[in-house]
Design an enzyme around this catalytic site. Sequence first.
Site, PDB file in Angstrom:
ATOM      1  N   LYS A 161       0.849  -1.178   0.000  1.00 44.56           N
ATOM      2  CA  LYS A 161       0.000   0.000   0.000  1.00 44.56           C
ATOM      3  C   LYS A 161       0.893   1.240   0.000  1.00 44.56           C
ATOM      4  CE  LYS A 161      -2.707   3.247   2.236  1.00 44.56           C
ATOM      5  NZ  LYS A 161      -2.006   4.240   1.433  1.00 44.56           N
ATOM      6  N   GLY A 198       6.189   5.379   8.277  1.00 38.96           N
ATOM      7  CA  GLY A 198       5.338   6.564   8.248  1.00 38.96           C
ATOM      8  C   GLY A 198       5.380   7.271   9.582  1.00 38.96           C
ATOM      9  N   SER A 199       4.303   7.937   9.910  1.00 34.98           N
ATOM     10  CA  SER A 199       4.301   8.761  11.117  1.00 34.98           C
ATOM     11  C   SER A 199       4.133   7.915  12.375  1.00 34.98           C
ATOM     12  CB  SER A 199       3.156   9.767  11.033  1.00 34.98           C
ATOM     13  OG  SER A 199       1.928   9.072  11.013  1.00 34.98           O
ATOM     14  N   THR A 200       4.558   8.471  13.487  1.00 32.14           N
ATOM     15  CA  THR A 200       4.437   7.775  14.769  1.00 32.14           C
ATOM     16  C   THR A 200       2.959   7.600  15.135  1.00 32.14           C
ATOM     17  OG1 THR A 200       6.578   8.621  15.429  1.00 32.14           O
ATOM     18  CG2 THR A 200       5.123   7.899  17.209  1.00 32.14           C
ATOM     19  N   CYS A 238      13.384  11.085   6.687  1.00 33.19           N
ATOM     20  CA  CYS A 238      13.317  10.778   8.121  1.00 33.19           C
ATOM     21  C   CYS A 238      14.693  10.877   8.761  1.00 33.19           C
ATOM     22  CB  CYS A 238      12.758   9.368   8.304  1.00 33.19           C
ATOM     23  SG  CYS A 238      13.670   8.144   7.376  1.00 33.19           S
TER      24      CYS A 238
HETATM   25  P1  NAD Z   1       1.625   8.617   7.425  1.00 30.89           P
HETATM   26  O1  NAD Z   1       1.800   7.885   8.708  1.00 30.89           O
HETATM   27  O2  NAD Z   1       0.577   9.646   7.344  1.00 30.89           O
HETATM   28  O3  NAD Z   1       1.309   7.591   6.236  1.00 30.89           O
HETATM   29  C1  NAD Z   1       2.150   6.496   5.954  1.00 30.89           C
HETATM   30  C2  NAD Z   1       1.339   5.407   5.270  1.00 30.89           C
HETATM   31  O4  NAD Z   1       0.384   4.884   6.195  1.00 30.89           O
HETATM   32  C3  NAD Z   1       0.529   5.902   4.070  1.00 30.89           C
HETATM   33  O5  NAD Z   1       0.543   4.915   3.078  1.00 30.89           O
HETATM   34  C4  NAD Z   1      -0.862   6.072   4.657  1.00 30.89           C
HETATM   35  O6  NAD Z   1      -1.896   5.991   3.723  1.00 30.89           O
HETATM   36  C5  NAD Z   1      -0.911   4.904   5.620  1.00 30.89           C
HETATM   37  N1  NAD Z   1      -1.916   5.045   6.684  1.00 30.89           N
HETATM   38  C6  NAD Z   1      -2.505   6.171   7.154  1.00 30.89           C
HETATM   39  N2  NAD Z   1      -3.399   5.873   8.108  1.00 30.89           N
HETATM   40  C7  NAD Z   1      -3.364   4.530   8.281  1.00 30.89           C
HETATM   41  C8  NAD Z   1      -4.023   3.623   9.143  1.00 30.89           C
HETATM   42  N3  NAD Z   1      -4.927   4.039  10.020  1.00 30.89           N
HETATM   43  N4  NAD Z   1      -3.726   2.312   9.061  1.00 30.89           N
HETATM   44  C9  NAD Z   1      -2.791   1.871   8.184  1.00 30.89           C
HETATM   45  N5  NAD Z   1      -2.140   2.678   7.326  1.00 30.89           N
HETATM   46  C10 NAD Z   1      -2.413   3.998   7.371  1.00 30.89           C
HETATM   47  O7  NAD Z   1       3.067   9.184   7.067  1.00 30.89           O
HETATM   48  P2  NAD Z   1       3.460  10.129   5.850  1.00 30.89           P
HETATM   49  O8  NAD Z   1       2.939  11.489   6.163  1.00 30.89           O
HETATM   50  O9  NAD Z   1       3.102   9.462   4.579  1.00 30.89           O
HETATM   51  O10 NAD Z   1       5.059  10.120   5.935  1.00 30.89           O
HETATM   52  C11 NAD Z   1       5.812  10.972   6.729  1.00 30.89           C
HETATM   53  C12 NAD Z   1       6.237  10.291   8.002  1.00 30.89           C
HETATM   54  O11 NAD Z   1       6.985   9.121   7.705  1.00 30.89           O
HETATM   55  C13 NAD Z   1       7.156  11.131   8.852  1.00 30.89           C
HETATM   56  O12 NAD Z   1       6.747  11.048  10.184  1.00 30.89           O
HETATM   57  C14 NAD Z   1       8.513  10.490   8.672  1.00 30.89           C
HETATM   58  O13 NAD Z   1       9.417  10.671   9.733  1.00 30.89           O
HETATM   59  C15 NAD Z   1       8.147   9.073   8.514  1.00 30.89           C
HETATM   60  N6  NAD Z   1       9.211   8.321   7.861  1.00 30.89           N
HETATM   61  C16 NAD Z   1       9.967   7.460   8.612  1.00 30.89           C
HETATM   62  C17 NAD Z   1      10.998   6.753   8.024  1.00 30.89           C
HETATM   63  C18 NAD Z   1      11.842   5.782   8.812  1.00 30.89           C
HETATM   64  O14 NAD Z   1      12.578   5.024   8.208  1.00 30.89           O
HETATM   65  N7  NAD Z   1      11.764   5.783  10.128  1.00 30.89           N
HETATM   66  C19 NAD Z   1      11.262   6.926   6.656  1.00 30.89           C
HETATM   67  C20 NAD Z   1      10.486   7.828   5.936  1.00 30.89           C
HETATM   68  C21 NAD Z   1       9.453   8.512   6.541  1.00 30.89           C
END
Ligand code: NAD
Length: 480
Positions: free
Chosen positions: A173, A226-228, A282
């Site tokens: 996804k 993704g986000s925390t 990140c």
């Molecule tokens: P996000 O958490 O909003 O989304 C990430 C993914 O999760 C997307 O595909 C989104 O559609 C999906 N998602 C959203 N809600 C969901 C749910 N309830 N259940 C399952 N999936 C869901 O993050 P973003 O805004 O796309 O990315 C930015 C964030 O990613 C930043 O916080 C960044 O630090 C982090 N990030 C971390 C790393 C790492 O390696 N630690 C790498 C890149 C980005």
Amino acid sequence: MQKVLNYIGGELVPPSAQKWLEKPEPATAEPYAHVPDSDETDVRRAVEAAARAFPAWAATPASDRSRLLRRVAEAIRARLPEFARAESIDTGKPLSVASTVDIPRSILNFEFFADAATQFSSEAHATDSVALNYTLRSPLGVVGCISPWNLPLYLFTWKIAPALAMGNCVIGKPSEVTPMTAFLLSQVCRDAGLPPGVLNIVHGLGAKVGAPMSSHPEIKAISFTGSTRVGAEIARTAAPLFKKISLEMGGKNPNVIFADCDFDEALATTLRSSFANQGQICLCGPRIFVQAPIYERFKAALVERTRALKVGDPLEAGTDQGALVSQQHFDKVMSYIELAQKEGGKILTGGGRAKLAGRCRNGWFVEPTLVEGLGSECRTNQEEIFGPVATLTPFEKEEEVLAWANSTSYGLAASVWTKDLSRAHRFAAKLHSGIVWINCWMLRDLRTPFGGVKDSGVGREGGQEVLRFFTEPKNVCVKL
Ligand code: NAD
């Protein structure tokens, strides 16, 4: 308008409910593609296709899986300019970055794990002369890979490639914000002869696609970046179902520069670690701590280099800084620049919307921004901004800066600049961080464990770590 399709059971298909999301181009703010607004039904179909494909894929010899992954890598390479352009348009990042970083690394992800498939080995333990234990490692079954928008294909393939290499079938996804290269990847996989159902890609919103993936009983593991906030939601859903989870989440990384560093290298790298990909990596280091004796000189030089960065059309050669990925993210970053000033910060350079002419006049461009005069505990220095905004803070003593470096709820990565070898090792050992770079930044070896501590992550990706994550160990004990 371009149209993105789901990839389910080897076919490119529209979402079952025929609903679509409009996808704008960050550099122009104009819609340019329709993306499936998929739902639970599409996830269910993808899981059924993956479950059907699993027995044959799991039984496929590792060398054959490896060959197929290499074929996918080759097919992306053959279309590299097209992939890079799609990534640049979709994200707003400079084409130069997509062509030299995002797409080459995505190719490498497939190549690296194609090799890993044939090099992987499990353990054996001789128990004195009494018994011999050996560990079998089998694929988990159907697994879910959920990725963010900042390095779309790079992070998507970083999960998918090892999952496939180990014999799992995947529901991928991608972020709804940046779906285009995942769509190109589905075309490539279909054409490269990946058996139907081995990889399925379902596009759409987190709440309508990601959430049903986390709660689907047939999906045995979720690998998420993704986000925390969303990571915590996935953990809550997946835990009672006893799914394996790997969570790569936010960061607020420190960049600690001691007075005895190689000044020019620390400066050039700090410019990159602050603003690469518009600060939307990140691993970026937006909290810059500089030791007092070189603080003023470093600040002056960094401000000058930052001012010289060219914010421009991502598709033009010579652009250093492209657009932020979305209106929502643009608003968030701008609100933090405002907050930094309310908290008493002084803008050294940047601080506003970057105004461009021509086709990019409405795009989401932000000036690379440096702020000084803020304490370590303020929100600007504690919360993830994920944009081209970095703070500069002078420090005197090692213990003092160590406490500041460790003061956030995050712990993904850190950079330390010093020529004092003892200090470098001492400091690295005390940092609360999954990754520490000494005298460098983002120097990657794909064999190393990748991930964070505290609110930055659970589990590790990369090398053996991810191969173990995507397999189930079974110990067999033979009495001798
Ligand atoms: P996000 O958490 O909003 O989304 C990430 C993914 O999760 C997307 O595909 C989104 O559609 C999906 N998602 C959203 N809600 C969901 C749910 N309830 N259940 C399952 N999936 C869901 O993050 P973003 O805004 O796309 O990315 C930015 C964030 O990613 C930043 O916080 C960044 O630090 C982090 N990030 C971390 C790393 C790492 O390696 N630690 C790498 C890149 C980005």
